[in-house]
Design an enzyme around this catalytic site. Structure first.
Site, PDB file in Angstrom:
ATOM      1  N   LYS A 169       0.663 -23.649 -16.361  1.00  0.00           N
ATOM      2  CA  LYS A 169       1.126 -23.026 -15.119  1.00  0.00           C
ATOM      3  C   LYS A 169       2.574 -23.438 -14.849  1.00  0.00           C
ATOM      4  CE  LYS A 169      -3.292 -23.006 -12.590  1.00  0.00           C
ATOM      5  NZ  LYS A 169      -3.410 -21.543 -12.445  1.00  0.00           N
TER       6      LYS A 169
ATOM      7  N   ARG B 221     -14.078 -19.824 -15.438  1.00  0.00           N
ATOM      8  CA  ARG B 221     -15.184 -18.991 -15.945  1.00  0.00           C
ATOM      9  C   ARG B 221     -15.832 -19.621 -17.166  1.00  0.00           C
ATOM     10  NH1 ARG B 221     -11.112 -13.999 -16.395  1.00  0.00           N
ATOM     11  NH2 ARG B 221     -10.403 -15.128 -14.550  1.00  0.00           N
TER      12      ARG B 221
HETATM   13  N1  BES Z   1      -7.651 -22.142 -10.450  1.00  0.00           N
HETATM   14  C1  BES Z   1      -7.013 -20.920 -10.772  1.00  0.00           C
HETATM   15  C2  BES Z   1      -7.081 -19.896  -9.642  1.00  0.00           C
HETATM   16  C3  BES Z   1      -6.381 -20.290  -8.384  1.00  0.00           C
HETATM   17  C4  BES Z   1      -5.061 -19.945  -8.175  1.00  0.00           C
HETATM   18  C5  BES Z   1      -7.066 -20.958  -7.385  1.00  0.00           C
HETATM   19  C6  BES Z   1      -4.426 -20.301  -7.011  1.00  0.00           C
HETATM   20  C7  BES Z   1      -6.426 -21.314  -6.212  1.00  0.00           C
HETATM   21  C8  BES Z   1      -5.119 -20.986  -6.019  1.00  0.00           C
HETATM   22  C9  BES Z   1      -7.663 -20.324 -12.024  1.00  0.00           C
HETATM   23  O1  BES Z   1      -8.167 -21.231 -12.935  1.00  0.00           O
HETATM   24  C10 BES Z   1      -6.619 -19.522 -12.724  1.00  0.00           C
HETATM   25  O2  BES Z   1      -5.699 -20.098 -13.217  1.00  0.00           O
HETATM   26  N2  BES Z   1      -6.796 -18.211 -12.754  1.00  0.00           N
HETATM   27  C11 BES Z   1      -5.877 -17.333 -13.381  1.00  0.00           C
HETATM   28  C12 BES Z   1      -6.682 -16.355 -14.191  1.00  0.00           C
HETATM   29  C13 BES Z   1      -5.850 -15.527 -15.116  1.00  0.00           C
HETATM   30  C14 BES Z   1      -5.279 -16.403 -16.229  1.00  0.00           C
HETATM   31  C15 BES Z   1      -6.722 -14.445 -15.688  1.00  0.00           C
HETATM   32  C16 BES Z   1      -5.095 -16.606 -12.283  1.00  0.00           C
HETATM   33  O3  BES Z   1      -5.675 -16.274 -11.256  1.00  0.00           O
HETATM   34  O4  BES Z   1      -3.909 -16.421 -12.472  1.00  0.00           O
HETATM   35 MN    MN Z   2      -6.683 -21.856 -14.311  1.00  0.00          MN
END
Ligand code: BES
Ligand code: MN
Ligand code: ZN
Length: 499
Positions: A276, A350
């Protein structure tokens, strides 16, 4: 903070909270105070000019002559017919937010005059107390330099009641609920250097004192079970992944089919090799809020001895980039036997839930599974901080969850599942991939992925990414960890699954 119930009309020092309905109509207790102060309340309302008694309004009067109290706080109750438990909570919460660090030590709520049919007996008092406790929550054990005037001064909350025994009885389960929400908020607030999977598991283990049976599975046990999806996420971390199984058997038949809650517990989500961006990554300490909510729900169910058999399962991992971390393109085999091509290591929740949900379905064969997860940023784009997203493959379960959520003021909005979304994660290299490669319907795609691991058990998925942390305080929720989900799960059980 200590809550007690007292009789109306007993003189107290501190702040006296009184009510006025729409049209600035004083309730009987407020009228009595107006009389004792030779009309001070009416004069103050007139001098203020804008206080109409609408809900949300308040008017503070200092040093009222003729009363033992040092302050009077007149709060708007709105129209009597529109009053509700939620409004009582909001009054408790907003009064506490005004007084918590004000220097005041004690407060007495003396709200009366509501038509009898508005709320069940004792409920008004208990809901005021709940709002007060929920809003008084603080997470400040790492603030070593707080000045005296920045620390809470309020120690004692009293709520006047015409039937103290009934109020206490209504309060007991709500006091347990406030404990559980605070417990969840603590878990969610802790930084990841303190709350890593093993430490989270230890804190869940402490529920044994309430009668919850807690088992902890480490990486070896999970390997034996074939949990390649969950283990792959944790494989770049120096911390060992854990699976926690909590069981509360409160039904008269301890063998009766349980219901099950499963939580995403990513103690920190860097994204892994699909790293990230740095900005805002600190938020990912609360990527375990689903697991936090499930643990809090088990806490309140056990504390109030819910007459239901409930299983709570937590998938606890840390998602780190490392020489040993999993790579985009890796193919892992889940406990279900289904293979997954990991296109993006940041779609890790997931993967964790795939094994945690399958394990739960396979071992416990529950009536249904509800999973809670901070799964997607996309749900925050769709619903912001107002609703969590609900995905469900069972109409009764969906409708019960919506009713429970509404009743508790933890809003939920139903989102669609659709075969065409599901197809988007088919892979040519494995049984499925963990992302589509596109941005469309991101939250639904995440839900469908989890839905492939339910073994046919009726299932609902709550994407709580937008609800787990609040940047702005609400009436009963201070800034920070909200504890979202504890109240929904507790109400789901009490309203629909208790004998
Ligand atoms: N933990 C994150 C989602 C999230 C983002 C929760 C901001 C709380 C605040 C999750 O693991 C994630 O990174 N999701 C990605 C999925 C994508 C790679 C398909 C996302 O939402 O960008
Ligand atoms: Mn994630
Ligand atoms: Zn995550």
């Amino acid at each position: 903070m200590n809550v007690t119930f007292v009789e109306f009309g007993k003189p107290q020092t501190g702040t006296l909270v009184l009510g006025a309905f729409d049209g600035a109509a004083l309730t009987p207790a407020a009228k009595a105070a107006d009389k004792a102060t030779k009309g001070l309340l009416k004069k103050a309302i007139e001098a203020n000019g804008r206080f109409t008694g609408a809900s949300g309004q308040s008017l503070m009067l200092l040093a009222p002559a003729g009363l033992t109290a040092q302050r009077l706080l007149l709060v708007g109750l709105g129209k009597p017919a529109e009053f509700s438990a939620a409004k009582a909570e909001a009054i408790g919460g907003s009064v506490i937010s005004q007084l918590l660090t004000s220097g005041e030590k004690q407060v007495l709520f003396a709200i009366d005059g509501l038509p009898e049919e508005t709320l069940p007996a004792g409920e008004l008092e208990a809901r005021i107390a709940l709002g007060a406790r929920l809003r008084a929550y603080r997470f400040d054990q790492y603030r070593t330099k707080l000045k005296k005037e920045e620390r809470p001064s309020l120690q004692k909350v009293m709520v006047a009641s015409s039937d103290i025994a009934v109020a206490r009885k209504a309060w007991r389960p709500l006091d347990d609920l406030a404990d559980a929400v605070s417990f969840t908020r603590d878990l969610v607030s802790e930084p990841a250097n303190v709350l890593y999977p093993e430490e989270f598991a230890r804190r869940a283990k402490a529920l044994e004192k309430l009668g919850v049976e807690v088992e902890i599975l480490g990486e070896k046990e999970m390997q034996k079970l074939g949990m390649g999806a969950l283990l792959g996420v944790g494989q770049g971390s120096a911390r060992e992944s854990q699976l926690v199984v909590m069981r509360w058997n409160g039904a008269s038949d301890k063998e009766a089919q349980p219901i099950a809650f499963v939580g995403k517990g990513v103690c920190f989500d860097t994204g892994g090799i699909s790293l990230k961006p740095g900005d805002g990554m600190w938020d990912m300490k609360w990527d375990m809020a689903g697991a936090g909510a499930v643990t809090g729900a088990m806490h309140v169910l056990a504390a109030r001895k819910a007459r239901c058999n409930v299983v709570g399962v937590l998938g606890l991992v840390e998602n780190m980039p490392d020489g040993k971390a999993q790579r985009p393109g890796d193919i892992v085999t889940s406990m279900s036997g289904q293979t997954i091509e990991v296109w993006n290591t940041d779609a890790e929740g997931r993967l964790v839930l795939a094994d945690a949900v399958y394990y739960t379905a396979d071992r416990f064969k529950p009536k249904f599974i509800v999973d809670l997860a901070t799964l997607t940023g996309a749900i925050m784009i769709a619903l912001g901080g107002e609703y969590a997203g609900l995905f469900a493959d069972n109409e009764d379960l969906a409708s019960n969850l919506l009713v429970a959520a509404k009743a508790e003021g933890e809003e939920l909005w139903r989102m669609p599942l659709n075969d065409n979304y599901n197809k988007l994660i088919d892979s040519s290299a494995a049984d499925m991939k963990n992302i589509t490669g596109g941005r469309e319907a991101g939250s639904a795609v995440g839900a469908h992925f989890i839905g492939r691991f339910t073994k046919g058990v009726p299932w609902a998925h709550l994407d709580i990414a937008g609800m787990a942390w609040s940047k702005k305080a609400k009436a009963t929720v201070p800034e920070g960890a909200t504890g979202y989900g504890v109240r929904i799960l507790n109400r789901l059980v009490s309203d629909f699954y208790e004998a």
